[in-house]
Design a protein around this motif. Structure first.
Motif, PDB file in Angstrom:
ATOM      1  N   CYS A 150      -5.776  -8.362   2.508  1.00 24.77           N
ATOM      2  CA  CYS A 150      -4.969  -8.542   1.291  1.00 24.77           C
ATOM      3  C   CYS A 150      -4.168  -7.279   0.986  1.00 24.77           C
ATOM      4  O   CYS A 150      -4.664  -6.160   1.187  1.00 24.77           O
ATOM      5  CB  CYS A 150      -5.853  -8.829   0.082  1.00 24.77           C
ATOM      6  SG  CYS A 150      -6.943 -10.254   0.247  1.00 24.77           S
ATOM      7  N   SER A 151      -2.948  -7.464   0.487  1.00 26.28           N
ATOM      8  CA  SER A 151      -2.174  -6.322   0.018  1.00 26.28           C
ATOM      9  C   SER A 151      -1.138  -6.773  -0.996  1.00 26.28           C
ATOM     10  O   SER A 151      -0.728  -7.936  -1.015  1.00 26.28           O
ATOM     11  CB  SER A 151      -1.480  -5.595   1.180  1.00 26.28           C
ATOM     12  OG  SER A 151      -0.470  -6.405   1.769  1.00 26.28           O
TER      13      SER A 151
ATOM     14  N   ASP B  48       6.692   0.309  -2.637  1.00 31.14           N
ATOM     15  CA  ASP B  48       5.295   0.752  -2.654  1.00 31.14           C
ATOM     16  C   ASP B  48       4.439  -0.424  -2.180  1.00 31.14           C
ATOM     17  O   ASP B  48       4.857  -1.581  -2.242  1.00 31.14           O
ATOM     18  CB  ASP B  48       4.859   1.180  -4.057  1.00 31.14           C
ATOM     19  CG  ASP B  48       3.612   2.070  -4.051  1.00 31.14           C
ATOM     20  OD1 ASP B  48       3.062   2.325  -2.947  1.00 31.14           O
ATOM     21  OD2 ASP B  48       3.190   2.509  -5.137  1.00 31.14           O
ATOM     22  N   THR B  49       3.255  -0.109  -1.693  1.00 30.82           N
ATOM     23  CA  THR B  49       2.333  -1.137  -1.226  1.00 30.82           C
ATOM     24  C   THR B  49       0.910  -0.618  -1.334  1.00 30.82           C
ATOM     25  O   THR B  49       0.691   0.598  -1.434  1.00 30.82           O
ATOM     26  CB  THR B  49       2.673  -1.565   0.222  1.00 30.82           C
ATOM     27  OG1 THR B  49       1.925  -2.732   0.573  1.00 30.82           O
ATOM     28  CG2 THR B  49       2.366  -0.455   1.217  1.00 30.82           C
ATOM     29  N   SER B  50      -0.063  -1.529  -1.331  1.00 35.76           N
ATOM     30  CA  SER B  50      -1.435  -1.125  -1.653  1.00 35.76           C
ATOM     31  C   SER B  50      -2.216  -0.591  -0.459  1.00 35.76           C
ATOM     32  O   SER B  50      -3.132   0.212  -0.633  1.00 35.76           O
ATOM     33  CB  SER B  50      -2.196  -2.309  -2.274  1.00 35.76           C
ATOM     34  OG  SER B  50      -2.191  -3.429  -1.401  1.00 35.76           O
ATOM     35  N   MET B  51      -1.906  -1.034   0.761  1.00 38.44           N
ATOM     36  CA  MET B  51      -2.605  -0.495   1.933  1.00 38.44           C
ATOM     37  C   MET B  51      -2.065   0.895   2.272  1.00 38.44           C
ATOM     38  O   MET B  51      -0.943   1.239   1.874  1.00 38.44           O
ATOM     39  CB  MET B  51      -2.456  -1.437   3.126  1.00 38.44           C
ATOM     40  CG  MET B  51      -3.346  -2.673   3.045  1.00 38.44           C
ATOM     41  SD  MET B  51      -3.139  -3.759   4.475  1.00 38.44           S
ATOM     42  CE  MET B  51      -4.549  -4.844   4.254  1.00 38.44           C
TER      43      MET B  51
ATOM     44  N   LEU C  70      -6.788  -3.445  -2.079  1.00 37.16           N
ATOM     45  CA  LEU C  70      -7.467  -4.569  -2.716  1.00 37.16           C
ATOM     46  C   LEU C  70      -8.833  -4.867  -2.102  1.00 37.16           C
ATOM     47  O   LEU C  70      -9.121  -4.499  -0.973  1.00 37.16           O
ATOM     48  CB  LEU C  70      -6.608  -5.833  -2.580  1.00 37.16           C
ATOM     49  CG  LEU C  70      -5.161  -5.760  -3.078  1.00 37.16           C
ATOM     50  CD1 LEU C  70      -4.466  -7.084  -2.821  1.00 37.16           C
ATOM     51  CD2 LEU C  70      -5.120  -5.408  -4.550  1.00 37.16           C
ATOM     52  N   VAL C  71      -9.641  -5.606  -2.853  1.00 37.25           N
ATOM     53  CA  VAL C  71     -10.837  -6.232  -2.287  1.00 37.25           C
ATOM     54  C   VAL C  71     -10.364  -7.306  -1.313  1.00 37.25           C
ATOM     55  O   VAL C  71      -9.448  -8.082  -1.603  1.00 37.25           O
ATOM     56  CB  VAL C  71     -11.689  -6.876  -3.402  1.00 37.25           C
ATOM     57  CG1 VAL C  71     -12.826  -7.693  -2.815  1.00 37.25           C
ATOM     58  CG2 VAL C  71     -12.219  -5.800  -4.343  1.00 37.25           C
ATOM     59  N   MET C  72     -10.968  -7.370  -0.125  1.00 41.71           N
ATOM     60  CA  MET C  72     -10.556  -8.331   0.899  1.00 41.71           C
ATOM     61  C   MET C  72     -11.753  -9.153   1.353  1.00 41.71           C
ATOM     62  O   MET C  72     -12.792  -9.141   0.705  1.00 41.71           O
ATOM     63  CB  MET C  72      -9.897  -7.587   2.062  1.00 41.71           C
ATOM     64  CG  MET C  72      -8.776  -6.669   1.607  1.00 41.71           C
ATOM     65  SD  MET C  72      -7.990  -5.726   2.929  1.00 41.71           S
ATOM     66  CE  MET C  72      -7.675  -4.176   2.068  1.00 41.71           C
ATOM     67  N   GLY C  73     -11.600  -9.901   2.442  1.00 41.28           N
ATOM     68  CA  GLY C  73     -12.693 -10.757   2.900  1.00 41.28           C
ATOM     69  C   GLY C  73     -13.944  -9.977   3.220  1.00 41.28           C
ATOM     70  O   GLY C  73     -15.026 -10.246   2.676  1.00 41.28           O
TER      71      GLY C  73
END
Length: 395
Positions: A209-210, A221-224, A232-235
């Motif tokens: 997720c991002s 800008d981006t979260s990763m 983010l919280v991901m799988g």
């Protein structure tokens, strides 16, 4: 001139995802997955038109699997395959756009492998195999990180000593760039806005997720970050944690850095929080029966997503809308609803019926009257890779 066909290949460490993209067709004539490569259970699954097939290839490696896949692509293309597009996860700072593959590109991918040790070596195996089997066919690499090379330094630099950036490339790179780029273009089209005069918050939600802030078709800008673990919280990935967690676990549990990395990448996220599953469909069903772990995982996922989107808004001069995409973003009305509830300061409100309707590949606007736009846009990274490949062939 007849419509051209591009074979899109995405090589993982033990898998190959593939699709034949025809520039004039909305669906893929051929798509499939080779998985468990290098093991006795190696197998290829594919769909050719309406027909689904499976071929067992015990012990097959990437080259053997591609030796089966490429003739299938040639058959599906009627012998008219125009080129091959390769998804490459990490291009570092070497690549700001798609590139026709030559020795310098291969060396750049190899150099970036230290930043993506599970991905780039597998991409190189796939590239070597397809170039060996089809030496005269144009091949293009499309980089997940390239779209984010438009981020300004204040967004991509970490607050660490400069030599780590200058000499070792320690900075934020971002991923899912092909997806964020594709869905922001589609959202602008759906809203009747020029891509070059639009501003979006984008949430790509799947097992990875991002979020991304996109202005005039460019990532701001981006979260990763350095790796796909940040954000983010991901799988199965934790997303952001205290950087001192590594040393804390080493002191208290005697864990090695490899053990901590494995836990954060493979045993955390939705899976770790719920103690049940990394699949949002399973967790959503468990939430209905009151499973405490599933409820906690769902709530943390949505809150952290909203928190990231609110932070991304700092990079926007204005806001034309919020985009949801990826397997979760496209199909979980509950995740969209709960996330938007946390963004009340932005004025977002959903139309419950429209939100419930947008699943299983259906695109649409789901906001209530008077709310800023909220749009569900199914991603299509394979088509974007094919379009980038065709653009290079045309050039």
């Amino acid at each position: 001139m007849s419509a051209r066909n591009i074979l899109v290949i995405n090589c993982g460490s033990s898998s190959i995802k593939f699709a034949l993209v025809n520039e004039a067709q909305t669906t893929f004539p051929l798509q499939g997955l080779a998985e468990r490569l290098g093991s006795p259970e190696a197998v290829i699954h594919w769909q050719f038109g309406d027909v689904k097939e499976t071929l067992s290839l015990p012990g097959a490696d990437h080259q053997v699997a591609l030796g089966e896949i490429l003739p299938l692509a040639q058959e599906a293309a009627g012998g008219r395959l125009s080129g091959i597009g390769h998804r490459v996860v990490h291009g570092g700072e070497h690549f700001t756009d798609a590139r026709l593959i030559d020795e310098s590109v291969i060396e750049g991918i190899r150099t970036s492998a230290q930043l993506a040790p599970l991905h780039n070596p597998a991409h190189l195996i796939g590239i070597a195999a397809t170039m060996s089997l089809f030496p005269d066919l144009p091949q293009v690499s499309v980089f997940d990180t390239a779209f984010h090379q438009t981020m300004p330094p204040h967004a991509y630099r970490y607050a660490v000593p400069e030599f780590l950036y200058k000499e070792h490339g320690v900075r934020r790179y971002g991923f899912h760039g092909t997806s964020h780029r594709y869905v922001s273009k589609r959202a602008a089209e759906m809203a009747g806005l020029p891509v070059e005069d639009s501003a979006w918050l984008s949430a790509h939600l799947g097992n990875g997720c991002s979020t991304c802030a996109i202005v005039n078709g460019e990532s701001r800008d981006t979260s990763m970050g350095l790796t796909p673990l940040e954000g983010l919280v991901m799988g199965t990935r934790s997303g952001d944690v205290d950087p001192n967690l590594h040393s804390y676990l080493e002191r208290t549990l005697g864990w090695t850095i490899e053990q901590v990395d494995r836990m954060l990448n493979n045993d955390s996220g939705l899976k770790g929080l719920s103690g049940l599953s990394n699949d949002m469909r399973t967790l959503s069903e468990a939430c209905l029966s009151g499973h405490p772990g599933a409820v906690l995982a769902f709530e943390v996922f949505c809150y952290r997503l909203a928190k990231s989107l609110a932070g991304m808004a700092c990079a926007l001069p204005r806001l034309n809308g919020l985009i949801f995409t990826g397997g979760i973003g496209e199909n979980s009305a509950a995740v969209r609803e709960r996330t938007v509830e946390h963004l009340k300061l932005f004025g977002f409100q959903l139309d419950a019926e429209a939100n419930a309707r947008c699943t299983r590949g259906l695109a649409g606007e789901i906001q209530a009257a008077g709310s800023p736009r909220v749009i569900v846009v199914p991603t299509n990274e394979e088509r974007q890779i094919a379009l980038d490949t065709l653009a290079l062939l045309d050039a």
